[in-house]
Design a protein around this motif. Structure first.
Motif, short mmCIF file in Angstrom:
data_model
loop_
_atom_site.label_atom_id
_atom_site.label_comp_id
_atom_site.label_asym_id
_atom_site.label_seq_id
_atom_site.Cartn_x
_atom_site.Cartn_y
_atom_site.Cartn_z
N ILE A 1 -0.74 2.43 24.12
CA ILE A 1 -2.12 3.30 22.65
C ILE A 1 -1.16 3.95 21.05
O ILE A 1 -1.46 3.67 20.47
N GLY A 2 0.04 4.29 21.94
CA GLY A 2 0.27 5.17 20.70
C GLY A 2 1.35 3.84 19.38
O GLY A 2 1.38 4.22 18.99
N LEU A 3 1.80 3.12 20.46
CA LEU A 3 2.63 1.80 19.21
C LEU A 3 1.25 0.94 18.85
O LEU A 3 2.05 0.81 17.52
N THR A 4 0.08 1.08 19.22
CA THR A 4 -1.00 0.46 18.66
C THR A 4 -1.52 0.93 17.29
O THR A 4 -1.55 0.98 16.45
N MET A 5 -1.25 2.37 17.35
CA MET A 5 -1.34 3.49 16.64
C MET A 5 -0.74 3.27 15.64
O MET A 5 -1.07 3.79 14.33
N ALA A 6 0.25 3.77 15.99
CA ALA A 6 1.91 3.57 14.85
C ALA A 6 1.80 2.08 14.23
O ALA A 6 1.55 1.94 12.93
N CYS A 7 0.84 1.15 14.72
CA CYS A 7 0.98 -0.82 13.67
C CYS A 7 0.22 -0.32 13.38
O CYS A 7 -0.92 -0.89 11.99
N THR A 8 -1.26 0.65 13.53
CA THR A 8 -2.84 0.72 12.26
C THR A 8 -2.25 1.84 11.84
O THR A 8 -2.79 1.02 10.49
N VAL A 9 -1.43 2.54 11.55
CA VAL A 9 -1.81 3.34 10.47
C VAL A 9 -0.77 3.09 9.70
O VAL A 9 -1.19 2.26 8.32
N ILE A 10 0.23 2.03 9.61
CA ILE A 10 1.27 0.97 8.78
C ILE A 10 0.44 0.54 8.20
O ILE A 10 0.76 0.14 6.94
N ILE A 11 -0.26 -0.67 8.35
CA ILE A 11 -0.90 -1.62 8.21
C ILE A 11 -2.13 -1.23 7.48
O ILE A 11 -2.12 -1.67 6.18
N ALA A 12 -2.46 0.23 7.63
CA ALA A 12 -4.16 0.74 6.62
C ALA A 12 -3.20 1.22 5.70
O ALA A 12 -3.33 0.93 4.79
N LYS A 13 -2.12 2.25 6.08
CA LYS A 13 -1.38 2.08 4.70
C LYS A 13 -1.39 1.29 3.91
O LYS A 13 -1.33 1.34 2.59
N VAL A 14 -0.10 -0.09 3.80
CA VAL A 14 -0.20 -0.90 2.93
C VAL A 14 -1.07 -1.92 2.36
O VAL A 14 -1.42 -1.95 1.37
N VAL A 15 -2.77 -1.55 3.39
CA VAL A 15 -4.11 -3.10 2.91
C VAL A 15 -4.22 -1.79 1.60
O VAL A 15 -4.67 -1.73 0.91
N GLY A 16 -4.07 -0.26 2.26
CA GLY A 16 -4.82 0.98 0.82
C GLY A 16 -4.15 0.96 0.25
O GLY A 16 -5.04 1.38 -1.15
N CYS A 17 -2.66 1.02 0.13
CA CYS A 17 -2.21 1.04 -1.41
C CYS A 17 -2.46 -0.46 -2.11
O CYS A 17 -1.79 -0.03 -3.41
N THR A 18 -2.02 -1.59 -1.18
CA THR A 18 -2.13 -3.17 -2.28
C THR A 18 -3.58 -3.41 -2.76
O THR A 18 -3.19 -3.97 -4.16
N LEU A 19 -4.46 -3.36 -2.45
CA LEU A 19 -5.50 -3.83 -2.74
C LEU A 19 -6.24 -3.13 -4.12
O LEU A 19 -6.64 -4.08 -4.60
N PRO A 20 -6.48 -1.74 -4.49
CA PRO A 20 -6.22 -1.83 -5.66
C PRO A 20 -5.41 -2.07 -7.02
O PRO A 20 -6.05 -2.15 -7.32
N LEU A 21 -4.45 -1.79 -6.68
CA LEU A 21 -3.24 -2.82 -7.43
C LEU A 21 -3.56 -4.59 -7.80
O LEU A 21 -4.05 -4.50 -8.56
#
Length: 486
Positions: free
Chosen positions: A427-447
């Motif tokens: 679950i910790g590894l999944t959480m880490a991957c999820t946070v990184i993906i979410a941050k990248v998607v969140g900052c990329t799409l508006p740009l």
């Protein structure tokens, strides 16, 4: 020595002792306090009582002395047409016109239908041109026709000219009433002109120097009042000018005014001839409207200029249902992914319990990044060329956040008996991957949205949450399947 000082204080008073000037007629503090206490606030109930008691003269004085137009417009929202018209007719022409500009479209339409042509003409005469155009854009065609009929020909021509500019352009919000000076005029002549025409101008603090309608300089009233009267405008004018074109986006103009702390920004046409100004109050209104629009889009609601209570139930449904339908149907992808792992869930049913936490955390992380990036785009702090710089920064932030969340969540799983160390690690590894993906998607799409000409706010919470949910479920079951050999 102390006795002399006391006697001197009695003669001069405290202020007189400090400044060396005797007090003439000291006003007792108690009297001033009582005077302030006697001023009764002019509320909706009090106005209604005065109308019912036919105290029109007293109410007229109260409205002139104790009420700001913007506050009065808010109070009149609760009045019926009859009483609203009664109050409006008690106002002086200037106050009536200013109050009218602060009203919503429904109130304006009620007033227009109730007032006579001569009363409407007085209101239209006192309103500034940009405010008049704003009113006309919100009114039905039959109301617009009536307003134009009571408007003088010169102002009608100017109104039609402004209505031709593209929506959301600088030309659509500018005011053509400004003070233009010639470079050969003296300071004394300029001050005289300001006195003659300043009453009909929205702002007089900055005057513009034109030559054959071309903008060549500007001068502040402060400069005129503190300079010798025999000097010419050419000697004191500032030629380092900031200006915008009629076709520029109104939000960019508002940002320029805010960035440089301007009272007004001159607007020129395609021939660089000055045609108007955008004042700071108009800039504030533009930024407020743009912010409201962004917030609505970020919440998955179509922008609406009407107030919450001024919008019908049908209009609310119409503005909200498109995004809700899209997000509901897009969630089908998530369902399909989960269906493909039915066997894994059958073997380890407890896996399903962690899904809401993972998707919720991912959605929140993505929303944080997108909100900050959208805000940076709105104020001009971030540009598309900063894409990789933003991604690199968000990745570093995500690594730090994911480590903290993973450790805390792993300890929680073990202490609450929801799984062993292997489950906590998964679950910790999944959480880490999820946070990184979410941050990248969140900052990329508006740009990306900004680059292709879309509103960055579209790529906000609802859409990003859906994309992050799909990514989270895919990563989660991929990791679980590998770790537990499902």
């Amino acid at each position: 020595m102390e006795k002399e000082t006391e006697m001197k204080e009695e003669r001069l008073g405290k202020r007189g002792l400090e400044e060396g000037v005797p007090e003439t007629e000291p006003v007792p503090e108690a009297e001033e306090y009582d005077y302030l206490e006697e001023r009764e606030e002019l509320t909706e109930e009090r106005i209604m009582d005065m109308l019912d008691s036919r105290k029109y003269k007293e109410l007229k004085e109260e409205l002139e002395n104790n009420m700001y137009p913007v506050d009065l417009a808010e109070i009149l929202e609760e009045f019926d047409q009859k009483h609203m018209v009664m109050v409006f007719r008690l106002l002086a022409k200037e106050e009536a016109a200013e109050t009218f500009t602060y009203m919503n479209s429904d109130m304006r339409e009620l007033l227009i239908n109730a007032l006579t042509d001569s009363e409407l003409e007085e209101v239209m005469e006192e309103m500034y041109l940009d405010d008049t155009v704003d009113v006309l854009e919100e009114m039905p065609a039959n109301v617009v026709d009536r307003l134009l009929m009571v408007t003088d020909e010169e102002k009608r021509v100017q109104i039609n000219q402004l209505l031709q500019y593209p929506e959301d352009s600088a030309g659509s919000v500018m005011n053509v009433d400004y003070i233009a000076l010639r470079k050969e005029m003296t300071v004394a002549e300029s001050i005289l002109k300001i006195r003659q025409v300043g009453l009909n101008r929205e702002t007089i603090y900055t005057c513009y120097v034109t030559e054959k309608r071309h903008l060549i300089g500007q001068v502040d009233v402060k400069e005129l009042l503190t300079t010798g009267e025999s000097k010419t405008i050419e000697e004191i004018m500032d030629t380092n000018l900031l200006y915008a074109h009629t076709t520029d986006d109104q939000e960019d103009v508002a940002r320029t005014i805010t960035k440089y702390g301007l009272i007004a920004l001159p607007i020129v046409d395609h021939e660089n001839c000055m045609v108007g100004i955008v004042t700071v109050d108009d800039a504030m209104q533009v930024l407020q409207e743009e912010t409201t629009e962004d917030i609505s889009i970020m919440a998955g609601v179509a922008p609406n200029e009407e107030s919450y209570f001024g919008t019908t139930v049908f209009e609310h449904v119409k503005s909200r249902i498109p995004w809700l339908l899209f997000l509901m149907l897009s969630a089908t992808v998530t369902q399909m992914i989960m269906n493909s792992y039915e066997a894994a869930l059958a073997v380890m049913p407890q896996l399903a319990g962690f899904i809401p936490m993972l998707t919720g955390t991912g959605g929140n992380c993505g929303s944080q990044s997108s909100t900050l990036v959208i805000r940076g785009l709105a104020v001009g702090e971030i540009e598309f060329r900063d894409l990789f710089k933003v991604i690199w920064k968000e990745v570093r932030i995500a690594v730090c956040i994911s480590l903290i969340l993973s450790v805390v969540n792993g300890i929680r799983i073990v202490l609450m008996g929801q799984g062993d160390a292997t489950m906590a690690f998964t679950i910790g590894l999944t959480m880490a991957c999820t946070v990184i993906i979410a941050k990248v998607v969140g900052c990329t799409l508006p740009l990306i949205a900004k680059k292709v000409g879309l509103d960055p706010a579209i790529m906000a919470t609802p859409l990003i949450s859906t994309l992050v949910d799909i990514s989270t479920i895919s990563v989660y079951f991929a990791i679980v399947s590998y770790v537990f050999r499902l």
